[in-house]
Write an enzyme that holds these catalytic residues in place. Sequence first.
Site: not given
Length: 495
Positions: A241, A244-245, A264, A301
Amino acid sequence: MKLTGKQLLGNTWSQKGQRTFQGLQASNGEAIETFFYEATTEEVDEAMRLAQQAFSPYRKLSNAKRAEFLLAISDELVALGDSLIHMACLETGLPEARITGERGRTTGQIKAFADFILGDWTREIHDPAQPERQPLPKPDLFQKNIPLGPTVVFGASNFPLAFSVAGGDTMSALAAGCPVVFKAHPAHPNTCEMVGYAIQQAAQKTGMPEGVFSMVHATSNDIGGYLVQHPICQALAFTGSFRGGKALYDLAVRRPIPIPVYAEMGSINPVVFMPEKLKNNAESLADACSQSVCLGVGQFCTNPGLLLILKENEDFLGMLAARLDQQALGTFLTPGIKKAFISACEHLSKQVGVQTLTSKAIPAPSLFSASTHTARKNSSILEEVFGPSTLAIIADDMEDLIAFIGDLPGQLTATLHGESQELQQNPDLIDALSQKVGRILLNGFPTGVEVSKAMVHGGPFPSTTDSRSTSVGTQAIYRFTRPICFQNFPSELIP
Ligand code: NAP
């Protein structure tokens, strides 16, 4: 195989922590037998220490030896047989055909990396000396790529094989010569352990240095943060997500010694429907679009989350809503993802200027619509909804549509549905989309990412944290290398 629920530290299964969690069956939320121990910081230290110890011997191996290791991983994955397929289906709720296909894709990409490193992959450039050059002689310069070092990898929940333990990130780092410490995904820990075991077996059978691969389990973000900030970690690959990233990216760049981060993340993947194309193909486009929105319960995604049309074509949305109403919902990957889907759909449906065009109660495949003016005023409606939902944005005319695209954040993909003549008449549309994405498709749908040397699965922020790279295809290997130049070195001294 009997699952342990322990951390895999090189060749050892370790259990120092006391706190446990269990994998859940996606279909009913029931716990699966094995208790998984949360990794401790001491166990992370040990995984990183082993990775550092392995780095020197591992990077010095021949490409042939590393390729042998990769191919052995593929063989070990296949040797897990139906038990791996059944476990991945149980933990994710994805159908058997999808998981079987994903295993094929995973072994296919492992083989592609093995093949790739058997060729001239280090991008060598030789610029010979010119001792006679005036006013100064030119030195001999030789450039090549070398591995970065121990790499930490986080996988996503929606591809339990292809973007997880033995997925493209792990394999591209291993192919480049970087040991990997993998953070197992708590949505499929049993599947993670099975695949981790396969990698450990392959490493032992092909005589790899211990520590070339380790895997830790954690549901606490603290352990993820600890991994990223670990001084031994030299690069981070993340799939998941935006939240998180971005959190892990922020930690990585604030380290005393920052490291490259390849996160990503999510994307809403705009799809433009041009008037002539819709005039000739509305029915088939509505069919194909509804299927793409619902593929994998919309948990991709590359899900087409944003449809762009002109006001004169608004009727198409009624046709699409009817198709979406006929689609079955399917099982979400986790109760958390289902809850997030419901709350995102409810948020959309309550926004001023947003219409709900599908008729089934949430959670169901959903279509919302709004004007470009509404979206400009309220950008929260453009956030990724992870599940079978899409938002149609209606533009006044082509000029308004192109201006709207110019204001969009970065995306993994964009798609154009148009007839040749109308596409040729609107070069600015293709140009505007190209500025926003890593992949632009014509007359297709973005779900489905070919593993190929020309693929770009990446894109400008916020779809990734580094638009110069791809996480799918053999070019992904260069994320874990850096160029070095040898000046005036005889070739026999160049490693
Ligand atoms: P996620 O919730 O971000 O989880 C990914 C991993 O990161 C998990 O191991 C998670 O552990 C960890 N994590 C998340 N936030 C963290 C934090 N603040 N600190 C430390 N660790 C953290 O993503 P997901 O639900 O698995 O995947 C769905 C998302 O992935 C969607 O947005 C989808 O678009 C995206 N995705 C992108 C691609 C791509 O190639 N661009 C491919 C597939 C999926 P915990 O669960 O314990 O937090």
